[in-house]
Motif scaffolding. Structure first.
Motif, short mmCIF file in Angstrom:
data_model
loop_
_atom_site.label_atom_id
_atom_site.label_comp_id
_atom_site.label_asym_id
_atom_site.label_seq_id
_atom_site.Cartn_x
_atom_site.Cartn_y
_atom_site.Cartn_z
N MET A 301 0.83 -1.20 0.00
CA MET A 301 0.00 0.00 0.00
C MET A 301 0.87 1.25 0.00
SD MET A 301 -2.96 -1.16 2.70
CE MET A 301 -3.75 0.44 2.63
N GLU A 302 1.96 1.25 0.78
CA GLU A 302 2.83 2.42 0.83
C GLU A 302 3.54 2.65 -0.50
OE1 GLU A 302 5.48 1.82 4.07
OE2 GLU A 302 3.99 2.30 5.61
N ALA A 303 3.86 1.57 -1.22
CA ALA A 303 4.53 1.70 -2.51
C ALA A 303 3.54 1.88 -3.66
CB ALA A 303 5.40 0.47 -2.77
N ASN A 304 2.24 1.91 -3.34
CA ASN A 304 1.19 2.10 -4.35
C ASN A 304 1.24 1.00 -5.42
OD1 ASN A 304 -1.06 3.43 -5.35
ND2 ASN A 304 0.14 4.77 -6.69
N LEU A 305 1.50 -0.23 -4.98
CA LEU A 305 1.50 -1.38 -5.88
C LEU A 305 0.13 -2.04 -5.86
CD1 LEU A 305 5.00 -2.88 -4.98
CD2 LEU A 305 4.36 -1.70 -7.09
N PRO A 306 -0.21 -2.80 -6.90
CA PRO A 306 -1.54 -3.43 -6.98
C PRO A 306 -1.82 -4.36 -5.80
CG PRO A 306 -0.42 -3.54 -9.09
CD PRO A 306 0.59 -3.05 -8.11
N ASP A 307 -3.06 -4.34 -5.33
CA ASP A 307 -3.45 -5.21 -4.21
C ASP A 307 -3.34 -6.68 -4.57
OD1 ASP A 307 -3.97 -2.92 -2.81
OD2 ASP A 307 -6.14 -2.94 -3.21
N GLU A 308 -3.45 -6.99 -5.86
CA GLU A 308 -3.38 -8.40 -6.28
C GLU A 308 -2.03 -9.03 -5.98
OE1 GLU A 308 -6.60 -6.33 -8.26
OE2 GLU A 308 -4.44 -5.91 -8.09
N LEU A 309 -1.01 -8.21 -5.80
CA LEU A 309 0.31 -8.76 -5.49
C LEU A 309 0.35 -9.42 -4.12
CD1 LEU A 309 2.78 -6.00 -6.79
CD2 LEU A 309 2.26 -8.21 -7.83
N HIS A 310 -0.59 -9.07 -3.25
CA HIS A 310 -0.58 -9.64 -1.91
C HIS A 310 -0.84 -11.14 -1.94
CE1 HIS A 310 -2.22 -10.34 2.27
NE2 HIS A 310 -1.03 -9.81 2.50
N ASN A 311 -1.66 -11.59 -2.87
CA ASN A 311 -1.89 -13.03 -2.99
C ASN A 311 -0.59 -13.76 -3.34
OD1 ASN A 311 -4.64 -12.75 -2.48
ND2 ASN A 311 -5.11 -12.37 -4.64
N TRP A 312 0.22 -13.13 -4.18
CA TRP A 312 1.48 -13.74 -4.57
C TRP A 312 2.50 -13.71 -3.42
CZ3 TRP A 312 2.25 -16.43 -8.96
CH2 TRP A 312 1.30 -16.28 -9.98
N THR A 313 2.53 -12.64 -2.67
CA THR A 313 3.45 -12.59 -1.53
C THR A 313 3.09 -13.65 -0.49
OG1 THR A 313 2.11 -10.87 -0.45
CG2 THR A 313 3.96 -10.15 -1.85
N CYS A 314 1.79 -13.85 -0.27
CA CYS A 314 1.36 -14.89 0.68
C CYS A 314 1.77 -16.28 0.19
CB CYS A 314 -0.15 -14.83 0.88
SG CYS A 314 -0.73 -13.35 1.75
N ARG A 315 1.69 -16.50 -1.11
CA ARG A 315 2.08 -17.80 -1.66
C ARG A 315 3.59 -18.03 -1.51
NH1 ARG A 315 -0.57 -18.45 -7.54
NH2 ARG A 315 0.60 -20.42 -7.36
N VAL A 316 4.37 -16.98 -1.71
CA VAL A 316 5.82 -17.11 -1.55
C VAL A 316 6.17 -17.37 -0.09
CG1 VAL A 316 8.01 -15.85 -1.68
CG2 VAL A 316 6.37 -15.70 -3.56
#
Length: 382
Positions: A301-316
């Motif tokens: 959120m602070e870097a203004n990146l897409p929220d969809e990336l959170h699913n990928w970070t959780c998977r990693v």
């Protein structure tokens, strides 16, 4: 002797009495609200705790200040930093229930207080005599004066020497070259094995208390607040009261000229936790703010990146098992566990996800960068 209740913290029956008349547990140093009126003054003298406040009670007749010790100065700094953190929204328990107990344990482990004979009582501070033929005094002066700030001019050092030689007699418990009683002794004595207190270590104490309470504040947040002035650090001498004179060698101890370094504060925190023999810290679970999943969401959120990336970070995080409680929880002194830097770990996960999604391999991105630079150059020429 008349107080036989078990300690609420460790269940031991081993009580002592503080200077304030309260009972404290000699096993875990827990201080109760129970007090006792003591009639026999000999009993008070023999069993009271040696606290660090004793120096402030003796008034100096020369300048109206009080005799104080370096550890008292650091205690004041920790108190101000804890109050600043509390004003920023940290749990009020941090200062009185967590940080205070850590500090008491540190003083006892280093034998500065809460022990039979504090370490400072066995060593005398440097004394100066008025005799010009005193070989020992003359030999000690240059070594002490050499520790003064390098920015001082040669004339200033000569002034200090003339001042030292003009003093007829100095008390054995008073340091000539500092406002504190043990300022010169503190800098000359090698206390590396006991983790000698420094200004960066005050932040290590604060971070250790924050981690114990699992507060939503990372080490980078703590350092940022210190840099921005929300937490006393750079100009901490402004918070010293008038009765605690701060000058000379004290400035070498309490006045810092650079911002705290992440690695230094973090490593000292780990050393402190092991030195104090603290138990396993409270578990870092998936609902805790310091968990990688939570921090990744914050940084995305602070870097203004897409929220969809959170699913990928959780998977990693799940794939490489860095979200497990045993991996994230600090166990002091256990070399088999990893020393996790929670904010750095979350940022690294985001970088890995970006590399996976954009097929970056630390080589292709440089090719893209060079291509973009060449294209921008051609556009300017055209």
């Amino acid at each position: 002797r008349d107080f036989n209740e078990r300690c609420a913290q460790c269940s031991e029956v081993n009580w002592g009495i503080t200077d304030g008349g309260r009972f404290y547990c000699r096993s875990c140093h827990n201080v109760t609200e129970r007090t006792r009126e003591v009639v026999n003054t000999d009993f008070i003298t023999n069993t009271r705790v040696q606290t660090i406040s004793k120096g402030l009670r003796k008034k100096e007749k020369t300048d109206g200040g009080c005799e104080w010790y370096v550890c008292e100065g650091f205690q004041l700094v920790l108190k101000k930093q804890a109050e600043a953190l509390e004003a920023l929204g940290v749990c009020p328990q941090m200062k009185d229930e967590v940080l205070c107990n850590f500090w008491r344990r540190y003083l006892q482990k280093t034998k500065q207080a809460y022990c039979g004979r504090p370490a400072g009582e066995t060593v005398k501070a440097v004394s100066v005599c008025d005799s010009s033929t005193d070989v020992d005094s003359e030999a000690e002066r240059p070594s002490v004066l050499h520790m003064l700030s390098l920015s001082e001019s040669e004339g200033d050092l000569q002034t200090d020497c003339s001042f030292a030689s003009s003093v007829s007699r100095v008390s054995e418990s008073t340091s000539v070259y500092s406002g504190s009683v043990d300022g010169s002794l503190y800098l000359t004595k090698n206390q590396k094995e006991n983790l000698r207190m420094t200004m960066p270590m005050t932040l290590s104490f604060c971070y250790m208390a924050l981690l114990w309470l699992r507060e939503p504040m990372t080490l980078s947040d703590l350092l940022r607040f210190a840099v921005e002035g929300h937490i006393p650090y750079l100009n901490v001498f402004q918070y010293f009261p008038e009765r605690m004179k701060l000058y000379g060698l004290d400035l070498k101890i309490f006045c810092v000229e650079s911002w705290p370094v992440y690695e230094e504060v973090h490593s000292k925190m780990l050393e402190l936790a092991a030195f104090l023999e603290l138990p396993r810290f409270p578990d870092i679970t998936d609902s805790c703010f310091l968990h990688p999943d939570m921090l990744c969401m914050k940084y995305l959120m602070e870097a203004n990146l897409p929220d969809e990336l959170h699913n990928w970070t959780c998977r990693v995080v799940k794939k490489i098992s860095i979200g497990e409680t045993d991996f994230l929880t600090l166990v002091p002194g256990n070399k088999s566990t990893r020393d996790v830097k929670y904010d750095v770990l979350a940022a690294a996960v985001i970088v890995v996800v970006l590399k996976l999604l954009f097929l970056l391999d630390d080589h292709y991105e440089w090719l893209l960068s060079d291509f973009a630079e060449e294209r921008n150059k051609n556009n300017k020429e055209g």
